[in-house]
Write a protein that holds these residues in place. Structure first.
Motif, PDB file in Angstrom:
ATOM      1  N   MET A 289       0.826  -1.206   0.000  1.00  0.00           N
ATOM      2  CA  MET A 289       0.000   0.000   0.000  1.00  0.00           C
ATOM      3  C   MET A 289       0.859   1.255   0.000  1.00  0.00           C
ATOM      4  O   MET A 289       0.591   2.214  -0.728  1.00  0.00           O
ATOM      5  CB  MET A 289      -0.924  -0.007   1.216  1.00  0.00           C
ATOM      6  N   GLN A 290       1.907   1.256   0.823  1.00  0.00           N
ATOM      7  CA  GLN A 290       2.774   2.425   0.881  1.00  0.00           C
ATOM      8  C   GLN A 290       3.479   2.646  -0.444  1.00  0.00           C
ATOM      9  O   GLN A 290       3.618   3.783  -0.926  1.00  0.00           O
ATOM     10  CB  GLN A 290       3.795   2.266   2.016  1.00  0.00           C
ATOM     11  N   GLY A 291       3.946   1.553  -1.065  1.00  0.00           N
ATOM     12  CA  GLY A 291       4.609   1.675  -2.348  1.00  0.00           C
ATOM     13  C   GLY A 291       3.684   2.194  -3.433  1.00  0.00           C
ATOM     14  O   GLY A 291       4.086   2.994  -4.282  1.00  0.00           O
ATOM     15  N   GLU A 292       2.446   1.752  -3.399  1.00  0.00           N
ATOM     16  CA  GLU A 292       1.459   2.235  -4.367  1.00  0.00           C
ATOM     17  C   GLU A 292       1.245   3.740  -4.222  1.00  0.00           C
ATOM     18  O   GLU A 292       1.194   4.480  -5.216  1.00  0.00           O
ATOM     19  CB  GLU A 292       0.145   1.492  -4.151  1.00  0.00           C
ATOM     20  N   LEU A 293       1.139   4.215  -2.980  1.00  0.00           N
ATOM     21  CA  LEU A 293       0.956   5.647  -2.747  1.00  0.00           C
ATOM     22  C   LEU A 293       2.178   6.441  -3.176  1.00  0.00           C
ATOM     23  O   LEU A 293       2.059   7.546  -3.736  1.00  0.00           O
ATOM     24  CB  LEU A 293       0.652   5.901  -1.268  1.00  0.00           C
ATOM     25  N   GLU A 294       3.366   5.901  -2.928  1.00  0.00           N
ATOM     26  CA  GLU A 294       4.577   6.618  -3.346  1.00  0.00           C
ATOM     27  C   GLU A 294       4.624   6.747  -4.863  1.00  0.00           C
ATOM     28  O   GLU A 294       5.035   7.785  -5.395  1.00  0.00           O
ATOM     29  CB  GLU A 294       5.829   5.891  -2.829  1.00  0.00           C
ATOM     30  N   GLY A 295       4.211   5.710  -5.568  1.00  0.00           N
ATOM     31  CA  GLY A 295       4.177   5.804  -7.015  1.00  0.00           C
ATOM     32  C   GLY A 295       3.245   6.899  -7.495  1.00  0.00           C
ATOM     33  O   GLY A 295       3.572   7.668  -8.423  1.00  0.00           O
ATOM     34  N   ILE A 296       2.069   6.995  -6.879  1.00  0.00           N
ATOM     35  CA  ILE A 296       1.123   8.055  -7.218  1.00  0.00           C
ATOM     36  C   ILE A 296       1.740   9.424  -6.953  1.00  0.00           C
ATOM     37  O   ILE A 296       1.695  10.341  -7.791  1.00  0.00           O
ATOM     38  CB  ILE A 296      -0.171   7.897  -6.410  1.00  0.00           C
ATOM     39  N   ARG A 297       2.330   9.572  -5.784  1.00  0.00           N
ATOM     40  CA  ARG A 297       2.900  10.869  -5.388  1.00  0.00           C
ATOM     41  C   ARG A 297       4.025  11.285  -6.330  1.00  0.00           C
ATOM     42  O   ARG A 297       4.118  12.446  -6.743  1.00  0.00           O
ATOM     43  CB  ARG A 297       3.392  10.764  -3.943  1.00  0.00           C
ATOM     44  N   ILE A 298       4.898  10.344  -6.678  1.00  0.00           N
ATOM     45  CA  ILE A 298       6.052  10.674  -7.512  1.00  0.00           C
ATOM     46  C   ILE A 298       5.632  11.032  -8.929  1.00  0.00           C
ATOM     47  O   ILE A 298       6.182  11.961  -9.542  1.00  0.00           O
ATOM     48  CB  ILE A 298       7.063   9.512  -7.490  1.00  0.00           C
ATOM     49  N   ARG A 299       4.663  10.330  -9.473  1.00  0.00           N
ATOM     50  CA  ARG A 299       4.191  10.692 -10.818  1.00  0.00           C
ATOM     51  C   ARG A 299       3.645  12.116 -10.835  1.00  0.00           C
ATOM     52  O   ARG A 299       3.825  12.850 -11.823  1.00  0.00           O
ATOM     53  CB  ARG A 299       3.146   9.686 -11.287  1.00  0.00           C
TER      54      ARG A 299
END
Length: 834
Positions: free
Chosen positions: A697-707
């Protein structure tokens, strides 16, 4: 959607009393909905009268009152009328309810690490009717009997101890009388660890994919839980009596935690990944102690109406820090309180949305939620510390015990609490209550010295309340002075006038740093003199008292916010003092609270150099610290968050140049990736490799944030379209899009989204509610575009009549930050960096 008014609540409480609930939830109905059956037994003082029941269902299939059918079609605006009441009544509602994605009601989340689903109930503040039909107000408490049918392989927790009665069936023990907003059910394939202390069964649970992290971190959490129970049992003289004490770390939670009796839920962001700092451990331990304090204040004794929410939160906020300081290894808890929690509260108390600690108007439940802020928490806790200074700790503790014993498992309000304090102290507290609890705003406190050589010949303390909110608050606090790392001046006093002499300081040595309220005992904006401000960059880290350093940081931050202190001085102090700061809580507070916001206050052209200086402070600590130490972790995190050195960040992303303890630190790697994305130096292939290595879940959110962080027109447009129009996103995903979008880019790139905020965010209230709506509206606000046009558009929006309360409060508070940033840029447009 209507919100229960205080008049309606009082009328209903005068008419009915609730004897008990029997609730059955069937969670094995698919991904979208669940079945709910609620049987409620209640009395009516006036037979023949009518009342209303709260129900927020996808579909109501049947309603019966005393055996008579009520047409489900009569449910409107989350209510159904119950006419022709008898002295004793039973109402039964069978309904299909919708799972939530907003963190309220019965929230359902799927873990991308393994595809497993989890649900948890968040009934606060008025979300209980979306789980089961009920009389939803805090003063209609009743016992609950709950059964749950869950998918195969799930386990269930709730307010009563759980007994598994079949392969998919669970029964929870009958509870003590509870307010509806405490009722919860948490279900899923949890990883659970168990323990016991003083006859109380304990458990800690998290998602199955977090088992390894949970097993490594649970011993420390169990230890703090046990120490907190011992502390509160000694202090209150009343034992915990809600059965088992289960703590669950749940996904996509809107707050830090929720004090459901017997079943506390925490945000699973506190199951830490990578390196763990002492500040993180202290923060999590404080949350554990805070929620446990609520078992007495909030759960055993519950507020009568939401206007006394402060008493729950102020009490728990104070008690948790006291518990840690007195009964755990975290003896510095009140330093952390001053560095982080009070800074949050001071910002809230300076804003136009400020309100009194107690007695702020709450005509309905939704309006009460707007007072759920740093005033109700940090300021209220500070006011309790002033109450103790005023009446003595023995009287305070005696009053607390009296209050709990008189209202055990019932309801109480401000008058009840203050009456207990007056009985215990033998003092009339009417004037004190009005000054500290009934009046909004923060007093400004300063000390002025007269000198002859290196000796003080005269000293004056001044105390000024805000002109628009006059008050006469007595302040009990101290004054301390420091030179060369030594305390050379000190006096204790009570400021009861706007100006008074401090003869105790005469003859003492004139210090290089003069810090009023050095022990951080009172609630006041400390105004530092010019000599102290000038000496801060070089001298602050050498002050031996952690509380005094925390006060100085808060005073410096307040000076920048109010336009009196050049933000370059703040940036320079971080650059020169942060790396020599010894308290991890102060370091974390500055890094997480001040550093990200500072760029809005500095002239835009100076921001890069200022942040390079801040990153250098982190590098200084990183290079000096021992491998694997908390200091090294803190330094690395500041560098990762503040640096724009693409070569350094690129090496760190692969682990090159990092010690063994940090090479596989997932959180540090994502922080480095965010900084690279901020300067458009992270390509798609690298981001994909990072995401593939962290399918959580944390990795998924980081991907969203970075994009969204990438400073390109395409990235910003994609982020905004998802934020504004994707109805499938969770509360956390919405916030991640917003944080990334505003986290980078020049004004020309971001300016188009200023107008779009005011067009697209208010309508989110149709699908996002309560705390989640406030979080999203705050994160999406365009205050990084520090321009008068942004402020003008905010003011125009506030003139609208269609804004949800949560959106309006976010615009008010964020506009205030924007106004402060504009004021600072106007007041200090140029000059040399200190």
């Amino acid at each position: 959607m209507s919100s229960l008014t205080i008049a309606e609540a009082r009328g209903r409480a005068d008419l009915i009393g609730v004897a008990g609930y029997t609730v059955h939830l069937d969670l094995d109905q698919g991904d979208e909905t669940f079945a709910s059956r609620a049987e409620i037994r209640f009395t009516a003082s006036r037979p023949g009268a009518s009342t209303f029941l709260d129900v927020d269902a996808r579909e109501v299939s049947s309603i019966t009152l005393n055996g008579r059918s009520i047409d489900p079609a009569t449910v409107a605006d989350r209510r159904v009328e119950l006419p022709g009441l008898q002295a004793d009544n039973t109402v039964v509602v069978e309904a299909t309810m919708a799972y939530s994605r907003s963190g309220e009601g019965l929230h359902r989340a799927v873990d991308p690490a393994d595809g497993e689903a989890y649900v948890y109930g968040m009934s606060f503040l008025d979300a209980a009717p979306s789980i089961f039909a009920c009389f939803d107000q805090p003063d209609l408490k009743a016992p609950y009997d709950v059964t749950v049918h869950a998918p195969q392989g799930w386990t269930v927790f709730g307010n009563g101890a759980t007994e598994q009665t079949g392969p998919q069936d669970f029964r929870l023990a009958t509870t003590k009388p509870l307010a509806t907003y405490f009722v919860t059910v948490c279900a899923g394939p949890w990883a659970t660890l168990r323990d016991e202390h003083d006859g109380i069964p304990l458990s800690i649970s998290a998602r199955a994919s977090q088992r390894d992290l949970l097993e490594a971190q649970a011993p420390q959490m169990f230890e703090v839980t046990k120490q907190s129970f011992d502390h509160y049992h000694r202090l209150f003289g009343v034992r915990y009596d809600f059965g088992d004490y289960d703590q669950l770390f749940v996904p996509e939670f809107n707050a830090g935690a929720m004090e459901n009796p017997g079943c506390v839920v925490h945000s699973d962001s506190m199951i830490f990944r990578g390196g763990i700092s002492r500040a993180q451990l202290l923060g999590r331990s404080n949350t554990i102690a805070h929620e446990m304090a609520h078992m007495w204040f909030g759960d055993m004794v519950t507020m009568t109406w939401w206007d006394d929410l402060w008493l729950n939160e102020s009490f728990a906020e104070y008690m948790s820090h006291r518990c840690l300081a007195e009964s755990t290894e975290f003896t510095e808890a009140f330093v952390d309180f001053g560095a982080s929690r009070k800074a949050w509260g001071y910002r809230a108390d300076r804003a136009p949305s400020t309100h009194p600690v107690a007695g702020a108007p709450a005509p309905d439940a939704h309006s009460a939620l707007q007072n759920f802020d740093g005033i109700s928490y940090a300021k209220g806790a500070s006011v309790l510390r002033q109450l103790i200074a005023h009446i003595g700790d023995d009287a305070f503790v005696a009053g607390v015990r009296d209050h709990i014993e008189r209202h055990l498992y019932a309801n109480a309000g401000l008058a009840d609490f203050m009456s207990a304090m007056e009985r215990a102290s033998g003092r009339d507290l009417t004037a004190w209550q009005q000054a500290w609890l009934g009046t909004a705003g923060t007093d400004v406190v300063a000390v002025h010295l007269e000198r002859d050589g290196d000796r003080v010949t005269g000293a004056t303390v001044t105390r000024h309340a805000p002109v628009e909110r006059p008050a006469d608050r007595p302040h009990t606090f101290d004054v301390a002075g420091y030179s060369g790392g030594d305390r050379v001046l000190q006096a204790d006093l009570t400021a009861e006038r706007d100006e008074q002499q401090v003869p105790e300081l005469v003859g003492q040595r004139v210090p290089e740093l003069l810090i009023p309220n050095a022990a951080d005992l009172t609630w006041a904006e400390v105004r530092l003199d010019d000599a102290t401000l000038a000496a801060l960059p070089e001298q602050l880290a050498g002050v031996p008292d952690g509380s005094a350093r925390a006060v100085a940081w808060c005073a410096l931050d307040a000076g920048v916010m109010t336009g009196r202190v050049d933000p370059r001085l703040l940036a320079g102090t971080i650059a020169r003092s942060w790396g020599r700061e010894s308290d991890d809580g102060i370091r974390a507070g500055v890094a997480m609270r001040i550093v990200p916001r500072l760029r809005a206050f500095l002239p835009a052209a100076e921001v890069p150099d200022a942040y390079r200086g801040i990153a250098a402070a982190g590098r200084e600590l990183f290079d000096r610290a021992a491998d694997g130490s908390p200091d090294q972790l803190a330094g690395a995190r500041l560098v990762a968050g503040a640096s724009d050195d693409v070569q350094l960040l690129g090496r760190w992303l692969t682990g090159d140049g990092l010690p063994e303890s940090l090479r596989d630190d997932t959180e540090l790697r994502w922080a480095v990736a965010r900084s690279l994305a901020r300067v458009d130096a992270l390509d798609d292939a690298t981001l994909q490799r990072l995401s593939d290595a962290d399918r959580t879940m944390q990795g998924e959110l980081e991907g969203i944030r970075i994009r969204a962080l990438r400073p390109t027109a395409e990235a910003k447009e994609q982020a905004w379209e998802s934020l504004a129009h994707d109805a499938d996103l969770s509360n956390y995903q919405l916030v991640a899009h917003a944080e990334g979008l505003w986290g980078s880019g020049d004004p020309e790139l971001l300016r188009p989204y200023v107008a779009r905020y005011f067009a697209d965010v208010p309508p989110l209230a149709e699908r996002v509610t309560g705390m989640a709506l406030g979080r999203v509206a705050t994160a999406a606000f365009p205050w990084p575009v520090v321009e008068q046009d942004t402020l003008d558009r905010s003011r125009e929006a506030l003139a609208r009549t269609d804004l949800a309360d949560d959106v309006r409060r976010s615009i008010v508070d964020q506009s205030f930050l924007l106004e402060c940033a504009l004021r600072a840029r106007t007041a200090f447009p140029g000059g040399d960096t200190p």
